[in-house]
Design a protein around this motif. Structure first.
Motif, mmCIF file in Angstrom:
data_model
loop_
_atom_site.group_PDB
_atom_site.id
_atom_site.type_symbol
_atom_site.label_atom_id
_atom_site.label_comp_id
_atom_site.label_asym_id
_atom_site.label_seq_id
_atom_site.Cartn_x
_atom_site.Cartn_y
_atom_site.Cartn_z
ATOM 1 N N HIS A 212 -9.425 -7.238 -20.671
ATOM 2 C CA HIS A 212 -9.725 -8.565 -21.223
ATOM 3 C C HIS A 212 -8.689 -9.603 -20.807
ATOM 4 N N ASP A 213 -9.145 -10.818 -20.548
ATOM 5 C CA ASP A 213 -8.288 -11.979 -20.269
ATOM 6 C C ASP A 213 -7.216 -11.668 -19.229
ATOM 7 N N LEU A 214 -7.651 -11.244 -18.048
ATOM 8 C CA LEU A 214 -6.709 -10.854 -17.005
ATOM 9 C C LEU A 214 -6.199 -12.060 -16.223
ATOM 10 N N LEU A 215 -4.930 -12.013 -15.882
ATOM 11 C CA LEU A 215 -4.266 -13.064 -15.110
ATOM 12 C C LEU A 215 -3.633 -12.428 -13.877
ATOM 13 N N TRP A 216 -3.828 -13.036 -12.743
ATOM 14 C CA TRP A 216 -3.211 -12.531 -11.514
ATOM 15 C C TRP A 216 -1.727 -12.871 -11.555
ATOM 16 N N VAL A 217 -0.853 -11.893 -11.361
ATOM 17 C CA VAL A 217 0.585 -12.131 -11.534
ATOM 18 C C VAL A 217 1.154 -13.122 -10.529
ATOM 19 N N THR B 9 -8.536 -2.160 -10.022
ATOM 20 C CA THR B 9 -8.078 -3.528 -9.775
ATOM 21 C C THR B 9 -8.387 -4.497 -10.902
ATOM 22 N N ASP B 10 -9.313 -4.174 -11.766
ATOM 23 C CA ASP B 10 -9.715 -5.085 -12.839
ATOM 24 C C ASP B 10 -9.229 -4.615 -14.204
ATOM 25 N N VAL B 11 -7.978 -4.192 -14.248
ATOM 26 C CA VAL B 11 -7.337 -3.790 -15.499
ATOM 27 C C VAL B 11 -5.930 -4.358 -15.526
ATOM 28 N N CYS B 12 -5.396 -4.478 -16.712
ATOM 29 C CA CYS B 12 -4.008 -4.909 -16.845
ATOM 30 C C CYS B 12 -3.108 -3.817 -16.285
ATOM 31 N N ARG B 13 -2.209 -4.200 -15.428
ATOM 32 C CA ARG B 13 -1.297 -3.244 -14.798
ATOM 33 C C ARG B 13 -0.346 -2.622 -15.818
ATOM 34 N N LYS C 97 6.170 -11.455 -11.195
ATOM 35 C CA LYS C 97 6.265 -10.055 -10.769
ATOM 36 C C LYS C 97 7.694 -9.541 -10.902
ATOM 37 N N ASP C 98 8.679 -10.400 -10.648
ATOM 38 C CA ASP C 98 10.082 -10.007 -10.796
ATOM 39 C C ASP C 98 10.467 -9.872 -12.271
ATOM 40 N N ILE C 99 9.910 -10.721 -13.103
ATOM 41 C CA ILE C 99 10.149 -10.622 -14.546
ATOM 42 C C ILE C 99 9.561 -9.315 -15.078
ATOM 43 N N ILE C 100 8.346 -8.993 -14.638
ATOM 44 C CA ILE C 100 7.725 -7.737 -15.059
ATOM 45 C C ILE C 100 8.593 -6.556 -14.642
ATOM 46 N N PHE C 101 9.119 -6.585 -13.433
ATOM 47 C CA PHE C 101 9.987 -5.499 -12.978
ATOM 48 C C PHE C 101 11.264 -5.436 -13.819
ATOM 49 N N ALA C 102 11.859 -6.587 -14.120
ATOM 50 C CA ALA C 102 13.112 -6.621 -14.884
ATOM 51 C C ALA C 102 12.945 -6.057 -16.292
ATOM 52 N N ILE C 103 11.793 -6.299 -16.897
ATOM 53 C CA ILE C 103 11.622 -5.855 -18.286
ATOM 54 C C ILE C 103 10.910 -4.508 -18.415
ATOM 55 N N SER C 104 10.196 -4.081 -17.368
ATOM 56 C CA SER C 104 9.415 -2.844 -17.508
ATOM 57 C C SER C 104 9.677 -1.801 -16.432
ATOM 58 N N GLY C 105 10.235 -2.233 -15.319
ATOM 59 C CA GLY C 105 10.433 -1.305 -14.205
ATOM 60 C C GLY C 105 9.195 -1.146 -13.334
ATOM 61 N N VAL C 106 8.111 -1.849 -13.658
ATOM 62 C CA VAL C 106 6.875 -1.775 -12.879
ATOM 63 C C VAL C 106 6.954 -2.785 -11.740
ATOM 64 N N GLU C 107 6.812 -2.296 -10.509
ATOM 65 C CA GLU C 107 6.817 -3.177 -9.338
ATOM 66 C C GLU C 107 5.385 -3.494 -8.938
ATOM 67 N N ILE C 108 5.091 -4.772 -8.788
ATOM 68 C CA ILE C 108 3.767 -5.205 -8.357
ATOM 69 C C ILE C 108 3.941 -5.958 -7.048
ATOM 70 N N HIS C 109 3.238 -5.490 -6.023
ATOM 71 C CA HIS C 109 3.331 -6.097 -4.701
ATOM 72 C C HIS C 109 2.007 -6.752 -4.323
ATOM 73 N N TYR C 110 2.092 -7.751 -3.480
ATOM 74 C CA TYR C 110 0.924 -8.513 -3.061
ATOM 75 C C TYR C 110 -0.124 -7.635 -2.379
ATOM 76 N N LYS C 111 0.308 -6.608 -1.686
ATOM 77 C CA LYS C 111 -0.626 -5.748 -0.948
ATOM 78 C C LYS C 111 -1.006 -4.477 -1.704
ATOM 79 N N ASP C 112 -0.666 -4.387 -2.983
ATOM 80 C CA ASP C 112 -1.031 -3.215 -3.775
ATOM 81 C C ASP C 112 -2.552 -3.032 -3.794
#
Length: 90
Positions: free
Chosen positions: A15-20, A5-9, A34-49
């Motif tokens: 270092h310098d982590l920001l909650w999406v 949980t304490d790493v960049c997804r 989170k939608d921008i991250i999905f659009a550019i990388s295909g990585v889905e980040i959900h609130y309950k992950d």
């Protein structure tokens, strides 16, 4: 540090982590980070992950640049298509 949980997804930095769910990109008021991250990388980040919901400041900067490039490219493509379609009809 909880290693899941304490790493960049996106790059696994710690270092310098920001909650999406706290950040917005300038000029992207209608789309979440989170939608921008999905659009550019295909990585889905959900609130309950149960794994990290954070990205580092470096990946945040890359997301801003990449999303800006994506939007510019889409806009330019639309403009060019509108300009060329009448020429094809001739």
């Amino acid at each position: 540090m909880d290693s899941y949980t304490d790493v960049c997804r996106l790059c696994s930095s710690t270092h310098d982590l920001l909650w999406v769910f706290d950040k917005k990109l300038p000029g992207a008021a209608t789309i979440s980070l989170k939608d921008i991250i999905f659009a550019i990388s295909g990585v889905e980040i959900h609130y309950k992950d149960v794994i990290s919901q954070k990205i580092c400041s470096e990946c945040y900067q890359l997301a801003k640049i990449t999303y800006g490039f994506r939007e510019m490219s889409i806009k330019s493509n639309k403009i060019l298509k509108v300009a060329i379609i009448p020429l094809q009809a001739d």
